[in-house]
Design a protein around this motif. Structure first.
Motif, PDB file in Angstrom:
ATOM      1  N   LYS A 380     -35.900 -21.285  12.506  1.00  0.00           N
ATOM      2  CA  LYS A 380     -36.145 -22.389  11.633  1.00  0.00           C
ATOM      3  C   LYS A 380     -37.885 -23.059  11.776  1.00  0.00           C
ATOM      4  N   LEU A 381     -38.525 -22.682  12.989  1.00  0.00           N
ATOM      5  CA  LEU A 381     -39.992 -23.018  12.847  1.00  0.00           C
ATOM      6  C   LEU A 381     -40.711 -21.846  12.057  1.00  0.00           C
ATOM      7  N   SER A 382     -40.502 -21.855  10.808  1.00  0.00           N
ATOM      8  CA  SER A 382     -40.807 -20.835   9.753  1.00  0.00           C
ATOM      9  C   SER A 382     -41.989 -19.967   9.692  1.00  0.00           C
ATOM     10  N   MET A 383     -43.108 -21.031  10.418  1.00  0.00           N
ATOM     11  CA  MET A 383     -44.573 -20.654  10.282  1.00  0.00           C
ATOM     12  C   MET A 383     -44.629 -19.174  11.481  1.00  0.00           C
ATOM     13  N   GLN A 384     -43.582 -19.384  12.212  1.00  0.00           N
ATOM     14  CA  GLN A 384     -43.746 -18.286  13.267  1.00  0.00           C
ATOM     15  C   GLN A 384     -42.844 -16.978  13.000  1.00  0.00           C
ATOM     16  N   ARG A 385     -42.394 -17.066  11.899  1.00  0.00           N
ATOM     17  CA  ARG A 385     -41.607 -15.920  11.115  1.00  0.00           C
ATOM     18  C   ARG A 385     -40.815 -15.070  12.254  1.00  0.00           C
ATOM     19  N   MET A 386     -39.954 -15.764  12.930  1.00  0.00           N
ATOM     20  CA  MET A 386     -38.936 -15.051  13.795  1.00  0.00           C
ATOM     21  C   MET A 386     -37.897 -14.489  13.150  1.00  0.00           C
ATOM     22  N   THR A 387     -37.363 -13.424  13.554  1.00  0.00           N
ATOM     23  CA  THR A 387     -36.132 -12.804  12.951  1.00  0.00           C
ATOM     24  C   THR A 387     -35.034 -12.258  14.036  1.00  0.00           C
ATOM     25  N   ASP A 388     -33.850 -12.030  13.818  1.00  0.00           N
ATOM     26  CA  ASP A 388     -32.953 -11.642  14.565  1.00  0.00           C
ATOM     27  C   ASP A 388     -33.337 -10.436  15.279  1.00  0.00           C
ATOM     28  N   GLU A 389     -33.937  -9.440  14.357  1.00  0.00           N
ATOM     29  CA  GLU A 389     -34.630  -8.315  14.874  1.00  0.00           C
ATOM     30  C   GLU A 389     -35.692  -8.488  15.892  1.00  0.00           C
ATOM     31  N   LYS A 390     -36.409  -9.348  15.658  1.00  0.00           N
ATOM     32  CA  LYS A 390     -37.733  -9.252  16.595  1.00  0.00           C
ATOM     33  C   LYS A 390     -37.220  -9.983  17.803  1.00  0.00           C
ATOM     34  N   ILE A 391     -36.237 -10.739  17.700  1.00  0.00           N
ATOM     35  CA  ILE A 391     -35.948 -11.557  19.262  1.00  0.00           C
ATOM     36  C   ILE A 391     -35.153 -10.526  19.897  1.00  0.00           C
ATOM     37  N   LEU A 392     -34.530  -9.777  19.188  1.00  0.00           N
ATOM     38  CA  LEU A 392     -33.463  -8.689  19.966  1.00  0.00           C
ATOM     39  C   LEU A 392     -34.369  -7.651  20.485  1.00  0.00           C
ATOM     40  N   ALA A 393     -35.500  -7.009  19.747  1.00  0.00           N
ATOM     41  CA  ALA A 393     -36.424  -6.133  20.091  1.00  0.00           C
ATOM     42  C   ALA A 393     -37.240  -6.797  21.551  1.00  0.00           C
ATOM     43  N   GLN A 394     -37.390  -7.976  21.482  1.00  0.00           N
ATOM     44  CA  GLN A 394     -38.308  -8.579  22.681  1.00  0.00           C
ATOM     45  C   GLN A 394     -37.042  -8.451  23.993  1.00  0.00           C
ATOM     46  N   ARG A 395     -36.033  -8.733  23.607  1.00  0.00           N
ATOM     47  CA  ARG A 395     -35.148  -8.488  24.740  1.00  0.00           C
ATOM     48  C   ARG A 395     -34.922  -7.085  25.492  1.00  0.00           C
ATOM     49  N   GLU A 396     -35.087  -6.271  24.524  1.00  0.00           N
ATOM     50  CA  GLU A 396     -34.987  -4.695  24.892  1.00  0.00           C
ATOM     51  C   GLU A 396     -36.178  -4.494  25.792  1.00  0.00           C
ATOM     52  N   ARG A 397     -37.337  -4.989  25.225  1.00  0.00           N
ATOM     53  CA  ARG A 397     -38.697  -4.960  26.022  1.00  0.00           C
ATOM     54  C   ARG A 397     -38.564  -5.661  27.440  1.00  0.00           C
ATOM     55  N   LEU A 398     -38.038  -6.725  27.369  1.00  0.00           N
ATOM     56  CA  LEU A 398     -38.057  -7.572  28.671  1.00  0.00           C
ATOM     57  C   LEU A 398     -37.058  -6.798  29.790  1.00  0.00           C
ATOM     58  N   ARG A 399     -36.037  -6.392  29.191  1.00  0.00           N
ATOM     59  CA  ARG A 399     -35.025  -5.822  29.976  1.00  0.00           C
ATOM     60  C   ARG A 399     -35.786  -4.524  30.781  1.00  0.00           C
ATOM     61  N   ALA A 400     -36.564  -3.955  29.779  1.00  0.00           N
ATOM     62  CA  ALA A 400     -37.289  -2.342  30.246  1.00  0.00           C
ATOM     63  C   ALA A 400     -38.099  -2.803  31.348  1.00  0.00           C
ATOM     64  N   LEU A 401     -39.070  -4.086  31.217  1.00  0.00           N
ATOM     65  CA  LEU A 401     -39.718  -4.531  32.084  1.00  0.00           C
ATOM     66  C   LEU A 401     -39.241  -4.994  33.670  1.00  0.00           C
ATOM     67  N   ALA A 402     -37.911  -5.436  33.501  1.00  0.00           N
ATOM     68  CA  ALA A 402     -37.480  -5.969  34.896  1.00  0.00           C
ATOM     69  C   ALA A 402     -37.424  -4.786  35.792  1.00  0.00           C
ATOM     70  N   GLY A 403     -37.312  -3.435  35.571  1.00  0.00           N
ATOM     71  CA  GLY A 403     -37.563  -2.399  36.657  1.00  0.00           C
ATOM     72  C   GLY A 403     -38.660  -2.440  37.482  1.00  0.00           C
ATOM     73  N   ARG A 404     -39.970  -3.033  36.746  1.00  0.00           N
ATOM     74  CA  ARG A 404     -41.053  -3.140  37.592  1.00  0.00           C
ATOM     75  C   ARG A 404     -41.201  -4.234  38.510  1.00  0.00           C
ATOM     76  N   TYR A 405     -40.415  -5.257  38.266  1.00  0.00           N
ATOM     77  CA  TYR A 405     -40.720  -6.384  39.123  1.00  0.00           C
ATOM     78  C   TYR A 405     -39.355  -6.720  39.809  1.00  0.00           C
ATOM     79  N   LYS A 406     -39.348  -6.128  41.249  1.00  0.00           N
ATOM     80  CA  LYS A 406     -38.070  -6.229  41.835  1.00  0.00           C
ATOM     81  C   LYS A 406     -37.916  -7.501  42.519  1.00  0.00           C
ATOM     82  N   LYS A 407     -38.939  -8.425  42.754  1.00  0.00           N
ATOM     83  CA  LYS A 407     -38.705  -9.875  43.153  1.00  0.00           C
ATOM     84  C   LYS A 407     -38.706 -10.958  42.135  1.00  0.00           C
TER      85      LYS A 407
END
Length: 578
Positions: A380-407
């Protein structure tokens, strides 16, 4: 003394405003605003970059890079100078009013001939704006409030800008004089972490003040020497800020630091205690009133101890009960930056941030956090053009990053928008997939008091909202806080288990210290977050912590000082009501 990045950021923002005043291309103005934000948050000093390096900054293309290079080379930006010349100075003055805006400023000038702040105030008071399109009674009231904000700010600067100048000056003095770092410091309202600073007080201990004073006036930022003496020297910097340096004998340094840190009201309280004990307190020490023999002076700790007090943190020295608490042994153990285990409100370049997800996470890890939340803006902050697909794709990227940071535990969150009725962007079943949600007001700032209160309370009652972000929406010197019954909101946060944010961005510091004190009485808990939009912004938490200390917050009241297990339980308890 400002970093070149900040100077260029201000110039590009001014150019964008001047484009808007003259009815220029809105897309072009927006491009300059984006470039300004990118340069202001860029981690490297842009004066050290070549043309290619400038163009590698996000949102900085060749045309803007050429203008930045021109300014860095010559101290001028030709297109900006031309715009300044083409627009009446009075109109440029009007756009400094926080609640006005460039288009309305030009409209006032063209239709009513208004070309100064004073003329605008007189026009409003004389009801001359009646009938002018877009200038109803509420707009007029908002403009008057904006003028009041501007006048209150005066020549004061933000805490962050003053801190940069003070730390740079102290470092230069230490290098030039070789003085002991513990005996070359800043004091005054800056040491007390006030949100804006009028001038900067510096204190040095030295047996011979002359070399110190001479070194001070020789510093490169000095534009004018206001006064030059052995006890006090005052200069004005090239940016117009006054710096006052006092040199005291080493034996008196502690008393001097206590005295020049203030506040005046706090010092009156300590002097009253001294008088009752038959003592006299000054910047030179604590003395027996009759004999004149010095009782304490070398350190603040021994001065306070001689008064029967523990050392009182500078951020508490505002005469808000700290002396009575000290006498009773009830001073709180204030939260510190070292207590923070994580940051729960940050952004990446997926929305309006300047740094990538990978860079933000790496910087958070380097800060030694135990957990870290990415909370990009919702749709709803429309200027940022967020979508369901974008936020879910970010979630997958973040989950993949988790393996690099044990602490470092990585949390996927979002900053939701609180709508005018208190609704948020996504339905509950979608929000359930986030680790936590911050909810903030980003629009409809002029709703009436009852409506603002209802929308905030409704957001608190949403089982997926863990934190209310920058609760009053104010921006220091730029935008006033919304009108809401904040005590009702604080009570609702306590009742629903929703944390109130202490937003650390130097333009926000929201909640401020006085509101933190009020919210504590309702039993609310807090989150000290950076609201970082670049890797450099993660360090803004120092200002949020200072504000929290001024509000007497302890680590136990700040949810991001808690262990992950305790924080996890806090988040889960609220969701049980879903």
């Amino acid at each position: 003394m400002a970093r070149p990045n900040e100077e260029v950021e201000a110039l590009l923002n001014e150019y964008a405003d001047l484009l808007s005043i003259t009815g220029g291309d809105a897309f072009k103005a927006r491009a300059y605003e984006k470039a300004a934000r990118a340069i202001g948050g860029y981690p490297e000093d842009i004066s050290r970059l070549d043309d290619k390096g400038l163009r590698e900054i996000p949102n900085v293309g060749k045309s803007i890079a050429d203008k930045v290079a021109e300014f860095l080379r010559t101290g001028h930006m030709k297109v900006l100078d031309e715009r300044r010349t083409a627009i009446p100075a009075g109109v440029r003055e009007l756009i400094t009013i926080p609640t006005l805006g460039p288009k309305k400023a030009m409209q006032l000038h063209q239709e009513l001939g208004i070309a100064s702040v004073d003329a605008l105030v007189k026009a409003i008071e004389g009801d001359e704006l009646r009938g002018l399109k877009g200038f109803g009674p509420k707009t007029a009231d908002n403009i008057l409030h904006g003028v009041e904000l501007m006048q209150q700010a005066g020549d004061r600067i933000l805490l962050s800008a003053a801190t940069d100048i003070a730390e740079e000056t102290v470092a230069a003095l230490r290098e030039a004089t070789g003085c002991d770092p513990e005996h070359c410091v800043y004091a005054g309202s800056l040491r007390r972490m006030r949100e804006t600073i009028g001038d900067i007080d510096l204190l040095v201990a030295a047996e011979d003040p002359v070399p110190v004073m001479d070194a001070f006036i020789a510093l490169p930022h000095t534009a004018e020497v206001i006064a030059h003496g052995e006890k006090k020297t005052s200069v004005r910097t090239v940016k117009g800020l006054q710096l006052d340096l006092r040199v005291l004998p080493p034996a008196s340094f502690g008393a001097g630091l206590q005295y020049f840190t203030g506040s005046q009201a706090h010092n009156i309280r300590t002097r009253e205690i001294a008088v009752r004990k038959g003592l006299k307190l000054s910047e030179y020490g604590l003395f027996h009133a009759k004999s004149g023999r010095r009782k304490a002076a070398a350190t603040e700790e021994e001065v306070y101890a001689a008064l029967g007090l523990p050392w009182i943190p500078p951020t508490l020295r505002e005469d808000r009960g700290e002396v009575a608490a000290g006498l009773a042994g009830d001073l709180p153990r204030l939260v510190t930056e070292g207590d923070l285990r994580g940051d729960l409100h940050t952004h990446t370049d997926l929305t309006d941030g300047l740094s990538s997800l990978e860079d933000m996470v790496a910087t958070a890890a380097a800060r030694g956090y135990a957990y870290y939340a990415v909370t990009d803006h919702a749709p709803k902050l429309s200027m940022q053009r967020m979508t369901d697909e974008k936020i879910l794709a970010q979630r997958e990227r973040l989950r993949a990053l988790a393996g690099r940071y044990k602490k470092l535990r990585l949390l996927h969150g979002t900053e939701l928008n609180i709508g005018p009725d208190g609704e948020v962007d996504w339905p509950g079943e979608f929000l359930a997939g986030f680790d936590l949600c911050v909810a903030s007001i980003h629009s409809h700032f002029t709703l009436d008091r009852a409506a603002q209160t209802r929308r905030l309370i409704r957001a608190c009652e949403n089982p997926y909202v863990a934190v209310i972000g920058h609760p009053t929406t104010r921006q220091i010197g730029r935008r006033p806080p919304i009108d809401a019954d904040l005590d009702a909101v604080f009570a609702a946060c306590a009742r629903t288990g929703t944390a109130l944010e202490v937003n650390s961005h130097p333009h926000r510091l929201d909640l401020n210290d006085e509101l933190i004190l009020r919210a504590r009485h309702h039993g609310a808990v807090f989150a000290i977050d950076s609201d970082a939009h670049s890797t450099t912004h993660l360090a803004h938490t120092r200002y949020g912590v200072g504000t929290a200390q001024r509000g007497w917050l302890t680590p136990d009241e700040v949810i991001n000082t808690w262990t992950w297990q305790r924080l996890k339980s806090f988040l889960a308890r609220k969701r049980k009501s879903a």
